[in-house]
Design an enzyme around this catalytic site. Structure first.
Site, PDB file in Angstrom:
ATOM      1  N   THR A 124      -8.434  -6.526   7.382  1.00 23.12           N
ATOM      2  CA  THR A 124      -8.763  -5.095   7.477  1.00 23.12           C
ATOM      3  C   THR A 124      -9.453  -4.804   8.808  1.00 23.12           C
ATOM      4  O   THR A 124     -10.092  -5.691   9.387  1.00 23.12           O
ATOM      5  CB  THR A 124      -9.691  -4.690   6.310  1.00 23.12           C
ATOM      6  OG1 THR A 124     -10.232  -3.392   6.571  1.00 23.12           O
ATOM      7  CG2 THR A 124     -10.849  -5.653   6.122  1.00 23.12           C
ATOM      8  N   ASP A 125      -9.381  -3.555   9.238  1.00 25.61           N
ATOM      9  CA  ASP A 125     -10.116  -3.180  10.467  1.00 25.61           C
ATOM     10  C   ASP A 125     -11.633  -3.217  10.245  1.00 25.61           C
ATOM     11  O   ASP A 125     -12.406  -3.217  11.217  1.00 25.61           O
ATOM     12  CB  ASP A 125      -9.672  -1.806  10.993  1.00 25.61           C
ATOM     13  CG  ASP A 125      -9.947  -0.643  10.054  1.00 25.61           C
ATOM     14  OD1 ASP A 125     -10.417  -0.867   8.914  1.00 25.61           O
ATOM     15  OD2 ASP A 125      -9.695   0.515  10.461  1.00 25.61           O
ATOM     16  N   LYS A 153     -14.042 -10.165   3.516  1.00 25.21           N
ATOM     17  CA  LYS A 153     -12.725 -10.118   4.153  1.00 25.21           C
ATOM     18  C   LYS A 153     -12.742 -10.847   5.497  1.00 25.21           C
ATOM     19  O   LYS A 153     -11.760 -11.477   5.891  1.00 25.21           O
ATOM     20  CB  LYS A 153     -12.278  -8.663   4.352  1.00 25.21           C
ATOM     21  CG  LYS A 153     -11.948  -7.912   3.082  1.00 25.21           C
ATOM     22  CD  LYS A 153     -10.737  -8.442   2.336  1.00 25.21           C
ATOM     23  CE  LYS A 153      -9.436  -8.229   3.075  1.00 25.21           C
ATOM     24  NZ  LYS A 153      -8.269  -8.694   2.267  1.00 25.21           N
TER      25      LYS A 153
HETATM   26  P1  NAD Z   1      -6.249  -2.580  -4.653  1.00 20.41           P
HETATM   27  O1  NAD Z   1      -7.666  -2.724  -5.083  1.00 20.41           O
HETATM   28  O2  NAD Z   1      -5.513  -1.335  -4.953  1.00 20.41           O
HETATM   29  O3  NAD Z   1      -5.392  -3.790  -5.277  1.00 20.41           O
HETATM   30  C1  NAD Z   1      -5.859  -5.107  -5.329  1.00 20.41           C
HETATM   31  C2  NAD Z   1      -4.920  -5.902  -6.260  1.00 20.41           C
HETATM   32  O4  NAD Z   1      -5.368  -7.263  -6.250  1.00 20.41           O
HETATM   33  C3  NAD Z   1      -4.950  -5.417  -7.715  1.00 20.41           C
HETATM   34  O5  NAD Z   1      -3.634  -5.356  -8.234  1.00 20.41           O
HETATM   35  C4  NAD Z   1      -5.747  -6.497  -8.421  1.00 20.41           C
HETATM   36  O6  NAD Z   1      -5.410  -6.660  -9.787  1.00 20.41           O
HETATM   37  C5  NAD Z   1      -5.413  -7.726  -7.593  1.00 20.41           C
HETATM   38  N1  NAD Z   1      -6.424  -8.789  -7.694  1.00 20.41           N
HETATM   39  C6  NAD Z   1      -7.771  -8.655  -7.548  1.00 20.41           C
HETATM   40  N2  NAD Z   1      -8.383  -9.837  -7.734  1.00 20.41           N
HETATM   41  C7  NAD Z   1      -7.390 -10.747  -7.970  1.00 20.41           C
HETATM   42  C8  NAD Z   1      -7.385 -12.144  -8.215  1.00 20.41           C
HETATM   43  N3  NAD Z   1      -8.535 -12.850  -8.272  1.00 20.41           N
HETATM   44  N4  NAD Z   1      -6.206 -12.754  -8.404  1.00 20.41           N
HETATM   45  C9  NAD Z   1      -5.041 -12.039  -8.375  1.00 20.41           C
HETATM   46  N5  NAD Z   1      -4.989 -10.729  -8.161  1.00 20.41           N
HETATM   47  C10 NAD Z   1      -6.151 -10.083  -7.952  1.00 20.41           C
HETATM   48  O7  NAD Z   1      -6.256  -2.894  -3.102  1.00 20.41           O
HETATM   49  P2  NAD Z   1      -5.376  -2.259  -1.926  1.00 20.41           P
HETATM   50  O8  NAD Z   1      -6.026  -1.033  -1.437  1.00 20.41           O
HETATM   51  O9  NAD Z   1      -3.953  -2.260  -2.341  1.00 20.41           O
HETATM   52  O10 NAD Z   1      -5.603  -3.371  -0.793  1.00 20.41           O
HETATM   53  C11 NAD Z   1      -4.759  -4.525  -0.744  1.00 20.41           C
HETATM   54  C12 NAD Z   1      -5.210  -5.437   0.378  1.00 20.41           C
HETATM   55  O11 NAD Z   1      -5.163  -4.734   1.613  1.00 20.41           O
HETATM   56  C13 NAD Z   1      -6.667  -5.923   0.242  1.00 20.41           C
HETATM   57  O12 NAD Z   1      -6.708  -7.262   0.666  1.00 20.41           O
HETATM   58  C14 NAD Z   1      -7.453  -5.026   1.178  1.00 20.41           C
HETATM   59  O13 NAD Z   1      -8.585  -5.699   1.666  1.00 20.41           O
HETATM   60  C15 NAD Z   1      -6.427  -4.795   2.277  1.00 20.41           C
HETATM   61  N6  NAD Z   1      -6.543  -3.538   3.024  1.00 20.41           N
HETATM   62  C16 NAD Z   1      -6.611  -2.338   2.358  1.00 20.41           C
HETATM   63  C17 NAD Z   1      -6.649  -1.145   3.087  1.00 20.41           C
HETATM   64  C18 NAD Z   1      -6.699   0.202   2.392  1.00 20.41           C
HETATM   65  O14 NAD Z   1      -6.827   1.224   3.061  1.00 20.41           O
HETATM   66  N7  NAD Z   1      -6.572   0.283   1.067  1.00 20.41           N
HETATM   67  C19 NAD Z   1      -6.616  -1.174   4.494  1.00 20.41           C
HETATM   68  C20 NAD Z   1      -6.565  -2.423   5.149  1.00 20.41           C
HETATM   69  C21 NAD Z   1      -6.511  -3.584   4.396  1.00 20.41           C
HETATM   70  O1  DAU Z   2     -10.446   0.600   6.910  1.00 24.75           O
HETATM   71  C1  DAU Z   2      -9.742  -0.121   5.944  1.00 24.75           C
HETATM   72  C2  DAU Z   2     -10.473  -0.046   4.623  1.00 24.75           C
HETATM   73  O2  DAU Z   2     -10.301   1.278   4.133  1.00 24.75           O
HETATM   74  C3  DAU Z   2      -9.975  -1.060   3.594  1.00 24.75           C
HETATM   75  O3  DAU Z   2     -10.255  -2.349   4.074  1.00 24.75           O
HETATM   76  C4  DAU Z   2     -10.648  -0.832   2.230  1.00 24.75           C
HETATM   77  O4  DAU Z   2     -10.095  -1.704   1.260  1.00 24.75           O
HETATM   78  C5  DAU Z   2     -10.408   0.604   1.817  1.00 24.75           C
HETATM   79  O5  DAU Z   2     -11.076   0.859   0.582  1.00 24.75           O
HETATM   80  C6  DAU Z   2     -10.894   1.564   2.889  1.00 24.75           C
HETATM   81  O6  DAU Z   2     -12.346   1.517   3.010  1.00 24.75           O
HETATM   82  P1  DAU Z   2     -13.216   2.847   3.243  1.00 24.75           P
HETATM   83  O7  DAU Z   2     -14.602   2.576   2.801  1.00 24.75           O
HETATM   84  O8  DAU Z   2     -12.996   3.394   4.610  1.00 24.75           O
HETATM   85  O9  DAU Z   2     -12.443   3.823   2.216  1.00 24.75           O
HETATM   86  P2  DAU Z   2     -12.967   4.886   1.139  1.00 24.75           P
HETATM   87  O10 DAU Z   2     -11.763   5.619   0.646  1.00 24.75           O
HETATM   88  O11 DAU Z   2     -13.870   4.263   0.135  1.00 24.75           O
HETATM   89  O12 DAU Z   2     -13.834   5.873   2.025  1.00 24.75           O
HETATM   90  C7  DAU Z   2     -13.273   6.558   3.134  1.00 24.75           C
HETATM   91  C8  DAU Z   2     -14.350   7.416   3.754  1.00 24.75           C
HETATM   92  O13 DAU Z   2     -14.691   8.474   2.840  1.00 24.75           O
HETATM   93  C9  DAU Z   2     -15.642   6.677   4.023  1.00 24.75           C
HETATM   94  O14 DAU Z   2     -16.252   7.216   5.216  1.00 24.75           O
HETATM   95  C10 DAU Z   2     -16.525   7.003   2.819  1.00 24.75           C
HETATM   96  C11 DAU Z   2     -16.076   8.402   2.468  1.00 24.75           C
HETATM   97  N1  DAU Z   2     -16.147   8.769   1.035  1.00 24.75           N
HETATM   98  C12 DAU Z   2     -15.535   7.945   0.138  1.00 24.75           C
HETATM   99  C13 DAU Z   2     -15.577   8.249  -1.202  1.00 24.75           C
HETATM  100  C14 DAU Z   2     -14.921   7.340  -2.207  1.00 24.75           C
HETATM  101  C15 DAU Z   2     -16.783   9.945   0.640  1.00 24.75           C
HETATM  102  O15 DAU Z   2     -17.315  10.701   1.485  1.00 24.75           O
HETATM  103  N2  DAU Z   2     -16.814  10.248  -0.691  1.00 24.75           N
HETATM  104  C16 DAU Z   2     -16.246   9.446  -1.637  1.00 24.75           C
HETATM  105  O16 DAU Z   2     -16.321   9.768  -2.849  1.00 24.75           O
END
Ligand code: NAD
Ligand code: DAU
Length: 336
Positions: A124-125, A153
């Site tokens: 992740t960033d 991470k």
């Molecule tokens: P998410 O929370 O929606 O999904 C995570 C999945 O992993 C779920 O299906 C969960 O059941 C599974 N999981 C958790 N623990 C586990 C374990 N011990 N064994 C097997 N499965 C397990 O997450 P996401 O938002 O889809 O993110 C996926 C990946 O991408 C993560 O590694 C996250 O760090 C990375 N990432 C997410 C974002 C974002 O914006 N969401 C951005 C950059 C990187």
């Molecule tokens: O940058 C990549 C990351 O983005 C991933 O690695 C993470 O898995 C993913 O969850 C996400 O992290 P953030 O903390 O940036 O995402 P989130 O959606 O939780 O929050 C986005 C922004 O919005 C952050 O500045 C916090 C703010 N926020 C979030 C929530 C849930 C609010 O202001 N109110 C809220 O209720």
């Protein structure tokens, strides 16, 4: 190619599986997911009877099941499995250490022992910490994580690179910015605010709402992972970003306008502890070396995303009426 996708029942993993099965006729996918609160097999109903797709319920920290799956002829691994929500990591870091670090190590060891040909660690960033008002994260920026989530991470990211250097495992690491799109668990900013606004509930903006994220559509991220899987160079890190910086207030305003909801739904609430101010990604390397660039415009993909949540109420209503709601109320107080 026989691919192991871990965490494929979550937001990005399920979008990636749907994307790749449609795109690549020659791929077969085993999805290993323990189904935490964030895992949802409903995301994958479109492919559940596809002969190229298999689901295995299991924990990436369980060496026995990981060894069994990896020993079934897996050629490549994409590790999405993680605890992914920053707020949860602040309240209870333990699961983040277990899955994100120990689980990643179990996968890496098994991949090494079974001579897997490609291993992508989805990082992740957030490993870079927070930026000031100017500048972009490059792959050479110092690693400076600030939350238990991002620290866990970062540990996994460095472990993966260490397996390349020490054992010659063909590892590639991707560091992507904030994703949005269908099937995102409604605890994250965009799906939480869209679904709350549809229900005429308050939108809890942390702090002054001027924190900045670099938003990317999940399908652009899926294509970036496919590109790294097929063309990436072992031992390399690739940043992936949308070049699309927005403050949280701008995102909120966009959602309210798109849904025709009033400004009065905004609620300014206590800030997230250690809240990173700004993320912004320089994706020059993946563009120059592998030819990937984001294809979707924010306006087009956000409009489609908002419409997806509006048209798929049963998907998120089931989630919000259950455990998620208890969790949210406990930690952020009453939301009308
Ligand atoms: P998410 O929370 O929606 O999904 C995570 C999945 O992993 C779920 O299906 C969960 O059941 C599974 N999981 C958790 N623990 C586990 C374990 N011990 N064994 C097997 N499965 C397990 O997450 P996401 O938002 O889809 O993110 C996926 C990946 O991408 C993560 O590694 C996250 O760090 C990375 N990432 C997410 C974002 C974002 O914006 N969401 C951005 C950059 C990187
Ligand atoms: O940058 C990549 C990351 O983005 C991933 O690695 C993470 O898995 C993913 O969850 C996400 O992290 P953030 O903390 O940036 O995402 P989130 O959606 O939780 O929050 C986005 C922004 O919005 C952050 O500045 C916090 C703010 N926020 C979030 C929530 C849930 C609010 O202001 N109110 C809220 O209720």
């Amino acid at each position: 190619m026989k691919l192991l996708v871990t965490g494929g029942a979550g937001f990005i993993g399920s979008n990636f599986i749907l994307y790749l099965l449609q795109k690549d006729a020659d791929v077969t996918i085993v999805n290993l997911d323990v189904l935490t609160y964030a895992g949802n097999l409903e995301n994958l109903t479109a492919v559940e009877s596809d002969p190229r797709y298999t689901f295995v319920k299991g924990d990436i920290a369980d060496a026995e099941i990981v060894g069994r799956v990896m020993g079934g002829g897996i050629q490549a691994v994409v590790n999405f499995a993680a605890e992914s929500h920053v707020d949860r990591s602040i309240m209870d870091p333990d699961a983040f250490i277990r899955t994100n670090i120990l689980g990643a190590n179990v996968l890496l060891t098994a991949a090494r022992d079974h001579k897997v040909e490609r291993f992508i660690q989805i990082s992740t960033d957030e490993v870079y910490g927070s930026l000031g008002p100017t500048g972009l994260f490059t792959e050479d920026s110092p690693l400076d994580p600030t939350s238990p989530y991002s620290a866990s991470k970062t540990a996994a990211d460095l472990l993966a690179l260490a397996y390349h250097k020490t054992f010659g495992l063909p590892v590639m690491v991707t560091r992507c910015s904030n994703n949005y799109g269908p099937y995102q668990f409604p605890e994250k900013l965009i799906p939480l605010f869209v679904t709350n606004a549809i229900q005429d509930k308050g939108l809890p903006i942390y702090g002054d709402g001027k924190n900045i994220r670099d938003w990317i559509y999940v399908q652009d991220h899926s294509r970036a992972i496919e590109t790294v899987l097929k063309k990436g160079k072992p031992g390399e890190v690739y940043n992936v970003g949308g070049s699309n910086e927005r403050t949280n207030i701008e995102i909120t305003d966009y959602i309210l306008k798109e849904l025709g909801k009033p400004d009065s739904l905004k609620r300014y609430v206590t800030d997230r502890p250690g809240h990173d101010r700004r993320y912004a990604i320089d994706s020059t390397k993946i563009k120059r070396e592998l030819g990937w660039a984001p294809a979707f415009s924010f306006e087009q993909a956000m409009a489609e995303t908002v419409a997806w949540y509006a048209n798929n109420r049963p998907w998120w209503e089931a989630i919000k009426s259950g455990r998620y709601q208890d969790y949210y109320l406990k930690h952020y107080g009453k939301l009308e």
